[in-house]
Scaffold this active site. Sequence first.
Site, PDB file in Angstrom:
ATOM      1  N   LYS A  93       7.319  54.466   3.988  1.00 57.28           N
ATOM      2  CA  LYS A  93       8.687  54.031   4.335  1.00 57.28           C
ATOM      3  C   LYS A  93       9.760  54.974   3.792  1.00 57.28           C
ATOM      4  CE  LYS A  93       7.607  49.087   4.794  1.00 57.28           C
ATOM      5  NZ  LYS A  93       6.219  48.978   4.312  1.00 57.28           N
ATOM      6  N   ASP A  96      15.385  58.709   3.119  1.00 58.34           N
ATOM      7  CA  ASP A  96      16.403  59.520   2.447  1.00 58.34           C
ATOM      8  C   ASP A  96      16.850  60.665   3.356  1.00 58.34           C
ATOM      9  OD1 ASP A  96      18.017  60.642   0.362  1.00 58.34           O
ATOM     10  OD2 ASP A  96      16.589  59.909  -1.134  1.00 58.34           O
TER      11      ASP A  96
HETATM   12  P1  BMP Z   1      -0.336  41.199   4.088  1.00 55.90           P
HETATM   13  O1  BMP Z   1      -1.161  41.132   5.394  1.00 55.90           O
HETATM   14  O2  BMP Z   1      -1.190  41.033   2.875  1.00 55.90           O
HETATM   15  O3  BMP Z   1       0.852  40.288   4.099  1.00 55.90           O
HETATM   16  O4  BMP Z   1       0.196  42.712   3.975  1.00 55.90           O
HETATM   17  C1  BMP Z   1       1.091  43.260   4.891  1.00 55.90           C
HETATM   18  C2  BMP Z   1       1.255  44.743   4.674  1.00 55.90           C
HETATM   19  O5  BMP Z   1       2.148  45.259   5.641  1.00 55.90           O
HETATM   20  C3  BMP Z   1       1.836  45.135   3.322  1.00 55.90           C
HETATM   21  O6  BMP Z   1       1.216  46.346   2.920  1.00 55.90           O
HETATM   22  C4  BMP Z   1       3.298  45.384   3.593  1.00 55.90           C
HETATM   23  O7  BMP Z   1       3.831  46.388   2.758  1.00 55.90           O
HETATM   24  C5  BMP Z   1       3.296  45.851   5.043  1.00 55.90           C
HETATM   25  N1  BMP Z   1       4.495  45.464   5.837  1.00 55.90           N
HETATM   26  C6  BMP Z   1       4.838  44.138   6.050  1.00 55.90           C
HETATM   27  O8  BMP Z   1       4.178  43.221   5.558  1.00 55.90           O
HETATM   28  N2  BMP Z   1       5.927  43.849   6.837  1.00 55.90           N
HETATM   29  C7  BMP Z   1       6.699  44.803   7.417  1.00 55.90           C
HETATM   30  O9  BMP Z   1       7.637  44.477   8.135  1.00 55.90           O
HETATM   31  C8  BMP Z   1       6.355  46.146   7.204  1.00 55.90           C
HETATM   32  C9  BMP Z   1       5.244  46.468   6.416  1.00 55.90           C
HETATM   33  O10 BMP Z   1       4.912  47.732   6.238  1.00 55.90           O
END
Ligand code: BMP
Length: 264
Positions: A93, A96
């Site tokens: 992400k 900058d």
């Molecule tokens: P989880 O399925 O455990 O909730 O993880 C989601 C992953 O996706 C995390 O690594 C988070 O940083 C990323 N993420 C997110 O959840 N929502 C977004 O909008 C963008 C993401 O990169």
Amino acid sequence: KEKEISFEERAEITNNKMAKKLFQIMSLKQSNLCFSADVESFDLLLKLADEIGPNICILKTHIDILNDFNMDKVQELVNLSIKHNFLIFEDRKFADIGNTVKSQYSGGVYKISQWSNFVNAHSIAGSGCVQGLKEAALQYDEPKGCLLIAQLSCKNNLIDKTYTEKTVKLAEEHSDFIFGFICQNKLTDNPGFIHITPGIQFNENNGMSDNLGQQYTTPEMAILQNKCDVIVVGRGILKSENPAETALKYKNTAYEAYLKRLNL
Ligand code: BMP
């Protein structure tokens, strides 16, 4: 009503080499599952990558949450990505000015550009940020790419409709490097752009709770109703009793939803 185009056809249509490679892997492995390997142990990450690797098209990393990072282990991950034919997506992400993201992408401790196939960036900083990443990527022979974050899954985030629309426009202006979006629903009919969606669990309400604002939708909702292409699953797999088995279930569910969408 517009006809749905298959991943295979989209691999043919697009001029973006990264998108082409991803669509080819997706159709070959019949997988539109991205595993979010959010663990703090690199050894565990490698074990999971080897077990789950056959069933995914992408493995997503947050390289800066690992406690035991080193470049030898990165090489092992790259070897696994070749063995199982998946792409490595570092969820960095970037956000900058161009000159700074260029260094953050290629330098520092992690040297992200060396081992990741693609990364993502917030569109907030505009074209300079994309340009900086693109310049750093140019030094490699193999394709590199970047996704723009057009929407977020978390509650109360500050992205609005105009921001999302401007993000799509920015992507169109840099479609040699930007090949898609992190988003919650389909944003463009341009078949070269891929829509990758986090915030996915089988049972969005009874699943593991997240008290920090993460919002979940199901694989079927994301693929069929919201017309996304790839689901991103982290804790839905990681916190399950048998991650490899659970990953296979997510893979099958997401791919079946995609096939259903094609035939609707
Ligand atoms: P989880 O399925 O455990 O909730 O993880 C989601 C992953 O996706 C995390 O690594 C988070 O940083 C990323 N993420 C997110 O959840 N929502 C977004 O909008 C963008 C993401 O990169």
